[in-house]
Design a protein around this motif. Structure first.
Motif, short mmCIF file in Angstrom:
data_model
loop_
_atom_site.label_atom_id
_atom_site.label_comp_id
_atom_site.label_asym_id
_atom_site.label_seq_id
_atom_site.Cartn_x
_atom_site.Cartn_y
_atom_site.Cartn_z
N ARG B 244 0.83 -1.21 0.00
CA ARG B 244 0.00 0.00 0.00
C ARG B 244 0.87 1.27 0.00
O ARG B 244 0.55 2.25 -0.65
CB ARG B 244 -0.91 -0.03 1.24
CG ARG B 244 -2.08 0.90 1.11
CD ARG B 244 -3.06 0.68 2.21
NE ARG B 244 -3.84 1.90 2.42
CZ ARG B 244 -4.48 2.19 3.52
NH1 ARG B 244 -4.46 1.36 4.53
NH2 ARG B 244 -5.14 3.32 3.63
N GLU B 247 2.30 1.64 -3.42
CA GLU B 247 1.29 2.13 -4.36
C GLU B 247 1.21 3.66 -4.32
O GLU B 247 0.92 4.30 -5.33
CB GLU B 247 -0.07 1.50 -4.03
CG GLU B 247 -1.19 1.81 -5.00
CD GLU B 247 -0.98 1.25 -6.41
OE1 GLU B 247 -0.23 0.28 -6.56
OE2 GLU B 247 -1.56 1.83 -7.35
N SER B 248 1.49 4.23 -3.14
CA SER B 248 1.45 5.70 -3.06
C SER B 248 2.71 6.32 -3.67
O SER B 248 2.73 7.49 -4.01
CB SER B 248 1.29 6.17 -1.61
OG SER B 248 2.53 6.11 -0.92
N PRO B 251 2.22 4.64 -8.21
CA PRO B 251 0.89 4.06 -8.41
C PRO B 251 0.84 3.19 -9.66
O PRO B 251 1.41 3.55 -10.69
CB PRO B 251 -0.02 5.29 -8.56
CG PRO B 251 0.74 6.41 -7.97
CD PRO B 251 2.18 6.11 -8.20
N THR B 252 0.18 2.03 -9.51
CA THR B 252 0.12 1.10 -10.64
C THR B 252 -1.28 1.04 -11.25
O THR B 252 -1.50 0.30 -12.18
CB THR B 252 0.52 -0.32 -10.19
OG1 THR B 252 -0.32 -0.68 -9.09
CG2 THR B 252 1.97 -0.38 -9.78
N SER B 253 -2.22 1.80 -10.67
CA SER B 253 -3.58 1.75 -11.21
C SER B 253 -3.57 2.30 -12.64
O SER B 253 -2.69 3.06 -13.03
CB SER B 253 -4.52 2.59 -10.35
OG SER B 253 -4.18 3.95 -10.47
#
Lengths: 78, 286
Positions: B244, B247-248, B251-253
């Protein structure tokens, strides 16, 4: 966590800078901080719009008035 | 300066430890910025985050050039098991006292560690570290001010966070069995000496803020030592930073990837978007 908290330790500091060595120090703004460490750090970080050759802060309450605005310049009567 | 492969490899590992720890620390500031206590805290945290991320990118660019690595892959091409950030920064802050304590410890150990390279024989790294130190002076001054302004409840929170944070901070300064950089003169102070001076500095500073007994202290100093230690990444063997948190950082979104599409495209297509910077004609002149 509280946002925008001010503490009873907060005091005003005046910030002075010069961007060239041959120019005089000029007042560039003010800063509020609870201690000298934060005042210096905040001034250094906040007033970073120019590559200053000198930057310093002083507690606002150390300045002694000689003339005052809005009172015809008078700061007292004998 | 010519280096043997073992020295080059050791230098790469140690620089990644500095770069990645600054990288995550910079994101701590970004993520926690709105928890600042005053408006000027927001701007201070934004300024410090900018500096920390700047240190990271300066090291990434230097390493890409010196070690002949592909561009931007240090930033976008690694996973959570390859990052060299300190374990101290894995767990998020629980409160303001914990946050300020962790910033203080992370900044102190990163600087003391970097400082071992500041007077070394490898000028490019020594110069970079000197520049980092000039900026870190103000970061530490800011943290000192935050420490000084803690109220009693926040000091209690800091004291409660100390057992989990301090051992991890000092563990980062664990000495390698063989220090190739010290032998080559690139490092001028042994990590063991840096750890001893950091311990003294930290305990003096924290001792002026909160009370802790010598028994508590002994327990804290012994707690961080582990035999299961990856000396190259300066964290436990095979450990990964929390997904998490990662991800910040990167970011992989799908939305995030679209948002940074110009850079992603430039990496994939090897198009350098930074060759010509157009002058801003509206920029005021003084």
């Amino acid at each position: 966590m509280a946002l925008g908290r001010s503490s009873d330790q907060d005091q005003m500091f005046e910030v002075f800078g010069r961007d060239q060595i041959e120019r005089p120090l000029a007042h560039i703004g003010s800063i509020v901080a609870p201690n000298q460490e934060l005042a210096v750090a905040r001034a250094r970080i906040l007033y970073s719009e120019r590559p200053w050759v000198e930057l310093c802060v002083a507690p606002a309450d150390v300045f002694m008035g000689c003339l005052a605005p809005n009172q015809n310049g008078s700061i007292g009567v004998a | 300066m010519s280096m043997s492969s073992s020295v080059r490899d050791a230098l790469k590992g140690e620089l990644l430890c500095i770069a990645d720890s600054n990288w995550i620390l910079g994101h701590w500031y970004c993520n926690c910025m709105l928890n600042g206590r005053e408006l000027t805290d927001f701007t201070s945290m934004a300024g410090i985050a900018e500096d920390k991320l700047g240190h990271t990118r300066a090291l990434f660019r230097f390493m890409e050039e010196y070690f002949d690595l592909p561009e931007y892959q240090l930033e976008f091409g690694r996973g959570i098991t390859e990052i060299h950030s300190m374990q101290l920064l894995d767990a998020p802050p629980q409160n303001w006292g914990d946050f300020i304590l962790t910033l203080y410890l992370a900044d102190a150990v990163i600087w003391r560690f970097s400082n071992t390279l500041r007077e070394g024989s490898f000028a490019p790294v020594a110069n970079l570290v000197t520049k980092f130190g000039e900026e870190a002076y103000f970061h530490q001054l800011c943290i000192d001010g935050w420490l000084k302004a803690l109220d009693d409840t926040e000091k209690d929170d800091l004291l409660n966070a100390l057992p989990s944070r301090l051992p991890l901070a000092l563990a980062w300064l664990q000495e390698n069995p063989t220090d190739h950089l010290l032998d080559a003169g690139i490092r001028t102070q042994a990590i063991a000496d840096a750890r001893a001076s950091t311990t003294e500095l930290v305990l003096n500073k924290l001792g002026s803020i909160v009370d802790f007994s010598s028994d508590q202290l002994e327990a804290l100093l012994a707690a961080g030592e582990t035999s299961d230690w990856d000396h190259r990444r300066r964290r436990p063997v095979a450990s990964a930073m929390p997904p998490r948190l990662w991800e910040s950082v990167v970011p992989t979104s799908e939305a995030a990837q679209i948002a940074r599409r110009p850079l992603a495209v430039s990496v994939d297509d090897n198009i350098d978007l930074f060759v010509t910077a157009k002058k801003d004609e509206t920029e005021p002149t003084f």
